[in-house]
Design a protein around this motif. Structure first.
Motif, short mmCIF file in Angstrom:
data_model
loop_
_atom_site.label_atom_id
_atom_site.label_comp_id
_atom_site.label_asym_id
_atom_site.label_seq_id
_atom_site.Cartn_x
_atom_site.Cartn_y
_atom_site.Cartn_z
N VAL A 1 0.85 -1.19 0.00
CA VAL A 1 0.00 0.00 0.00
C VAL A 1 0.88 1.24 0.00
CG1 VAL A 1 -1.84 1.24 1.20
CG2 VAL A 1 -1.78 -1.27 1.26
N LYS A 2 0.56 2.18 -0.88
CA LYS A 2 1.26 3.46 -0.93
C LYS A 2 0.26 4.56 -0.64
CE LYS A 2 4.59 1.88 -4.40
NZ LYS A 2 5.13 2.12 -5.75
N VAL A 3 0.62 5.42 0.29
CA VAL A 3 -0.28 6.50 0.71
C VAL A 3 0.46 7.82 0.58
CG1 VAL A 3 -1.81 7.32 2.53
CG2 VAL A 3 -1.30 4.87 2.35
N GLU B 1 -1.49 8.01 10.22
CA GLU B 1 -0.40 8.27 11.16
C GLU B 1 0.85 8.58 10.35
OE1 GLU B 1 0.15 5.28 14.12
OE2 GLU B 1 -2.01 4.90 14.33
N VAL B 2 1.29 9.84 10.40
CA VAL B 2 2.42 10.26 9.59
C VAL B 2 3.70 9.63 10.12
CG1 VAL B 2 1.32 12.44 8.99
CG2 VAL B 2 2.77 12.31 11.02
N PRO B 3 4.72 9.50 9.26
CA PRO B 3 6.01 9.03 9.74
C PRO B 3 6.56 10.00 10.79
CG PRO B 3 5.91 8.89 7.36
CD PRO B 3 4.70 9.64 7.79
N PRO C 1 8.03 4.51 10.49
CA PRO C 1 7.18 4.52 9.29
C PRO C 1 5.76 4.96 9.61
CG PRO C 1 7.55 2.27 10.04
CD PRO C 1 8.46 3.14 10.87
N GLY C 2 5.11 5.49 8.60
CA GLY C 2 3.72 5.87 8.73
C GLY C 2 2.81 4.67 8.73
N LYS C 3 1.63 4.84 9.28
CA LYS C 3 0.70 3.72 9.39
C LYS C 3 -0.65 4.10 8.81
CE LYS C 3 2.85 1.61 13.47
NZ LYS C 3 2.63 1.13 14.86
N GLN C 4 -1.27 3.13 8.17
CA GLN C 4 -2.61 3.26 7.63
C GLN C 4 -3.41 2.05 8.10
OE1 GLN C 4 -3.52 5.92 6.04
NE2 GLN C 4 -5.49 5.41 5.11
N ARG C 5 -4.46 2.29 8.93
CA ARG C 5 -5.27 1.22 9.53
C ARG C 5 -4.42 0.27 10.37
NH1 ARG C 5 -9.18 -0.42 4.38
NH2 ARG C 5 -10.10 1.67 4.11
#
Length: 234
Positions: free
Chosen positions: A120-122, A129-131, A213-217
């Motif tokens: 996944v690329k965001v 959640e930003v890096p 690292p940033g997080k998504q879900r």
């Protein structure tokens, strides 16, 4: 007194006539000389020289072309030498797919399904959640802290290329880089007015430290971040 000349033999009486006759003769001669035309004489050619001598017989030369014979077929040896191959031969087992009444039915539960995680690329604006830049772990607004730390990093590592100074080159380099799901810096894309400025921008961004690292879900994902770097001569 009697005249001494004989009047019958006096030539002065006809002098006028003689003058006219002479004048006419002169005019005739002058006219003839002016109107006289001459023509070149016709040249005759002897056509006998152009006649072909029938007594001479010439035969056309005959050229003989040599044809290369076709190559002879190779002669097979009478004895065949067998060379032993020491390399092992890997045989692939072929499974018959023919179905018969005696074929055993395999249950689907016996197979193990391996699910590959989709990468996944965001983008930065939509990440949940930003890096986290090193030093921003305890900050409430981690986005603002990230931007501040990026500006500090650029100012700390900024170095104006000497070649760009000599050539009086300045301008803005738009950069985009990827923060991978392990926190390292990935591909850096750049676009600027000159290659010298683009290389310097890449050098600055390549010195970025490893981040959280940033997080998504709840899962770590790749996040793209864009920042311009301005080069301006004072």
């Amino acid at each position: 007194m009697r005249p001494k000349k004989n009047p019958q033999k006096d030539l002065n009486k006809k002098s006028g006539m003689f003058f006219v006759i002479g004048l006419l003769l002169v005019l005739a001669m002058v006219y003839t000389a002016l109107e006289w035309k001459t023509f070149d004489s016709l040249k005759e050619y002897d056509l006998a020289l152009n006649k072909t001598d029938t007594s001479i017989e010439e035969d056309a030369p005959i050229f003989q072309l040599q044809v290369t014979p076709p190559p002879k077929p190779p002669v097979l040896p009478t004895e065949i030498e067998i060379i032993e191959d020491d390399d092992p031969i890997e045989e692939t087992e072929v499974i018959a797919i023919e179905v018969t009444p005696d074929t055993e039915i395999v249950d689907v539960k016996d197979f193990e399904v391996i699910e590959e995680e989709e990468e996944v690329k965001v983008i930065w604006s939509t990440i949940e959640e930003v890096p986290v830049f090193p030093g921003c772990e305890n900050e409430k607004d981690k986005r603002a802290c990230f931007n501040d730390m990026m500006q500090k990093h650029i100012r700390k590592n900024f170095r104006y290329p000497e070649l760009a100074q000599e050539m009086n080159i300045e301008g803005r380099v738009n950069t985009t880089f990827m923060i991978k799901n392990d926190g390292t810096i990935g591909t850096i894309q750049k676009r600027g007015p000159h290659d010298v400025l683009e290389k310097e921008a890449v050098r600055i961004l390549s010195k970025l430290p490893k981040m959280t690292p940033g997080k998504q879900r709840g899962s770590a994902v790749k996040v793209s971040f864009a920042i311009p770097i301005t080069f301006k001569l004072q």
